[in-house]
Scaffold this active site. Structure first.
Site, PDB file in Angstrom:
ATOM      1  N   PHE A  80    -101.185  -1.724  58.839  1.00 15.09           N
ATOM      2  CA  PHE A  80    -100.788  -2.922  59.633  1.00 15.09           C
ATOM      3  C   PHE A  80    -100.718  -2.298  61.348  1.00 15.09           C
ATOM      4  CE2 PHE A  80     -97.490  -5.650  61.660  1.00 15.09           C
ATOM      5  CZ  PHE A  80     -98.164  -6.728  61.044  1.00 15.09           C
ATOM      6  N   ASP A  82     -94.842   2.922  54.539  1.00 14.50           N
ATOM      7  CA  ASP A  82     -94.372   1.639  54.870  1.00 14.50           C
ATOM      8  C   ASP A  82     -94.311   0.693  53.370  1.00 14.50           C
ATOM      9  OD1 ASP A  82     -94.379  -1.210  55.405  1.00 14.50           O
ATOM     10  OD2 ASP A  82     -95.608  -0.816  57.357  1.00 14.50           O
ATOM     11  N   TYR A 127     -87.335  -9.431  55.168  1.00 13.12           N
ATOM     12  CA  TYR A 127     -87.343 -10.966  55.230  1.00 13.12           C
ATOM     13  C   TYR A 127     -88.601 -11.400  54.505  1.00 13.12           C
ATOM     14  CZ  TYR A 127     -90.491  -8.712  58.846  1.00 13.12           C
ATOM     15  OH  TYR A 127     -91.341  -7.741  59.524  1.00 13.12           O
ATOM     16  N   LYS A 128     -89.212 -10.459  53.760  1.00 12.27           N
ATOM     17  CA  LYS A 128     -90.391 -10.896  52.946  1.00 12.27           C
ATOM     18  C   LYS A 128     -89.791 -11.433  51.481  1.00 12.27           C
ATOM     19  CE  LYS A 128     -93.979  -8.421  55.655  1.00 12.27           C
ATOM     20  NZ  LYS A 128     -94.483  -9.025  56.211  1.00 12.27           N
ATOM     21  N   ARG A 137    -104.356 -15.350  51.868  1.00 13.78           N
ATOM     22  CA  ARG A 137    -103.397 -14.618  51.263  1.00 13.78           C
ATOM     23  C   ARG A 137    -102.356 -15.417  50.475  1.00 13.78           C
ATOM     24  NH1 ARG A 137     -99.875 -10.506  54.733  1.00 13.78           N
ATOM     25  NH2 ARG A 137     -99.156 -12.250  55.389  1.00 13.78           N
TER      26      ARG A 137
HETATM   27  C1  LIG Z   1     -97.269  -3.713  56.614  1.00 14.91           C
HETATM   28  C2  LIG Z   1     -96.316  -4.021  57.733  1.00 14.91           C
HETATM   29  N1  LIG Z   1     -96.026  -3.134  58.480  1.00 14.91           N
HETATM   30  C3  LIG Z   1     -94.954  -3.428  59.631  1.00 14.91           C
HETATM   31  C4  LIG Z   1     -94.843  -4.696  59.775  1.00 14.91           C
HETATM   32  C5  LIG Z   1     -94.055  -4.907  61.215  1.00 14.91           C
HETATM   33  O1  LIG Z   1     -92.805  -5.571  60.867  1.00 14.91           O
HETATM   34  P1  LIG Z   1     -91.729  -5.923  62.011  1.00 14.91           P
HETATM   35  O2  LIG Z   1     -92.329  -6.972  62.871  1.00 14.91           O
HETATM   36  O3  LIG Z   1     -90.531  -6.093  61.445  1.00 14.91           O
HETATM   37  O4  LIG Z   1     -91.549  -4.802  63.080  1.00 14.91           O
HETATM   38  C6  LIG Z   1     -95.176  -5.702  58.976  1.00 14.91           C
HETATM   39  C7  LIG Z   1     -94.939  -7.102  59.304  1.00 14.91           C
HETATM   40  O5  LIG Z   1     -95.282  -7.923  58.912  1.00 14.91           O
HETATM   41  C8  LIG Z   1     -96.125  -5.269  57.986  1.00 14.91           C
HETATM   42  O6  LIG Z   1     -96.508  -6.320  57.255  1.00 14.91           O
END
Ligand SMILES: Cc1ncc(COP(=O)(O)O)c(C=O)c1O
Length: 410
Positions: A125, A196, A221-222, A369
């Site tokens: 990500f 992560d 939040y997911k 997705r």
């Molecule tokens: C795999 C992954 N890492 C990090 C994040 C970033 O999260 P945040 O916006 O809460 O910092 C996300 C957000 O969707 C994500 O899917």
């Protein structure tokens, strides 16, 4: 051939069926985006209402003491710990995921001053890549961050590697990595491992203890349904507590915050990772959402998640043979709780599908997705979603120019 009636029968036999009533879902809509933002639970409505109406409106500033607001990040961390196989006192709920990664990366790099390489996945990500590079640049010594193909990890591990940062379930493909095997490899090379869990928590069973994970962070939040922008969580294994230091210290992580001492002295345990005031209302929403999780086991969730994703893949292959590439691994051991379908017109397809009442999302390049969330999703929803996808494809409505207009959030 799979019939709709077969799906209805499976719903009637489903142990998780009663939990669906705990969610506010729009009539006629099929929500396949709980991997991005979970829907709201009745228990969250109640808990948020209680916090706003009573604790905040009436209790005002007294509620920091009388309602125990200050302890919420660690109390909710303990509640969440069971979902990742952690012990009480190893999880904190605070900040948001990218900030938590920054803290853990900063702390980890200080812990191994004689090593200068950080490995991460080129497909990670983007926030993870940006933050690991930024933290490495501020490590106080020259560091190299390598964006590697995760399949070449073995060749990249050596005595210079300080830290490896990987996402356990790939946000685009839904591929799940072997957490134990990878963590063991990194440890054998003398490095530290940071996971992560954004697409893992509440999606797949996790056992940080058995996998000997050093550190992890995720969001709520997911799949946990705590609401947009709700705080994330971080895990620090007991053996690293007090050893790993918070690189972003704040007053509430001080051993005696209300003494307002000039010099920082870290509180004990996960409290040391608190930087600033807790987001009490969002934490209340998470508290309510976790009440629903108390009524399900991760084994039940995983069994149903695999059944739902299997059903979706089977129906897509049956009804839409050759139309999409199924990007998500078929191997259960490598599958998270989403299915990604590759198509060059993916963006328009998702927009057209949303108009037909099936909510998924799109990620560049060319990935549709679909998240499968067993607490509220029915087998019959999967059947109907594929029916509507067939309509979108056979009518070619996704080619209409209005579906090509890019929203800022895809
Ligand atoms: C795999 C992954 N890492 C990090 C994040 C970033 O999260 P945040 O916006 O809460 O910092 C996300 C957000 O969707 C994500 O899917």
């Amino acid at each position: 051939m799979i019939l709709r009636d077969d799906c209805t029968a499976r719903d009637l036999a489903d142990e998780l069926w009663p939990l669906r009533a705990e969610f506010r879902l729009n009539e006629g809509e099929i929500y396949l985006d709980g991997n991005s933002l979970g829907p709201v639970c009745e228990t969250s409505f109640r808990r948020v209402n209680e916090v706003v109406e009573t604790e905040w409106a009436k209790g005002l500033v007294r509620s920091w003491n009388s309602a125990g607001w200050m302890a919420e990040p660690t109390r909710l961390g303990d509640r969440l710990a069971t979902l990742i196989g952690a012990q009480k006192g190893e999880v904190l709920v605070a900040d948001t995921l990218t900030f938590l990664l920054a803290k853990l990366i900063g702390g980890a790099l200080d812990l191994v001053p004689d090593r200068h390489i950080v490995l991460t996945d080129v497909d990670n990500f983007r926030s993870d890549i940006y933050i690991v590079e930024a933290m490495a640049a501020r490590a106080g010594r020259p560091m190299i961050v390598k964006r590697i193909d995760r399949n070449t990890l073995d060749a990249e591990l050596n005595e210079d590697v300080a830290l490896v940062l990987l996402t356990h379930v790939d946000y685009r493909t839904g591929e799940m990595l072997d957490m134990k095997a990878i963590t063991d490899k990194v440890h054998r090379a003398g490095g530290l491992m940071l996971w992560d869990f954004a697409h893992s928590t509440g999606a797949v069973p996790l056992d940080v203890e058995a996998c000997d994970v050093d550190f992890a962070a995720g969001c709520t939040y997911k799949y946990l349904n705590a609401g947009p922008g709700a705080p994330g969580f971080m895990y620090v294994r007991k053996k690293w507590q007090g050893v790993l230091k918070n690189p972003l210290p704040g007053w509430l992580g001080h051993a005696r915050p209300f003494d307002f001492e000039l010099d920082y002295e870290a509180a004990s345990g996960m409290q040391a990772w608190v930087t600033s005031s807790p987001s009490v209302i969002s934490l209340a929403s998470l508290d309510g959402a976790l009440d629903v999780w108390d009524r399900a086991t991760m084994e039940q969730v995983r069994t149903k998640s695999l059944a739902l994703t299997d059903l979706f893949i089977e129906l897509v292959e049956d009804r839409l043979a050759g139309v999409f590439e199924v990007v998500t691994p078929r191997d259960h051991a490598k599958r998270g709780s989403q299915v990604s379908l590759g198509h060059s017109d993916g963006y328009g397809i998702i927009q057209a599908l949303i108009e037909r009442g099936v909510i998924g999302d799109y990620r560049d390049p060319a990935i549709c997705r679909f998240g499968f969330t067993p607490l509220y999703l029915r087998y019959v929803d999967v059947f109907d979603a594929v029916e509507r996808l067939v309509e979108v494809m056979s009518s070619e409505m996704y080619r209409e120019p209005r579906f090509a207009v890019r929203n800022s959030v895809t």
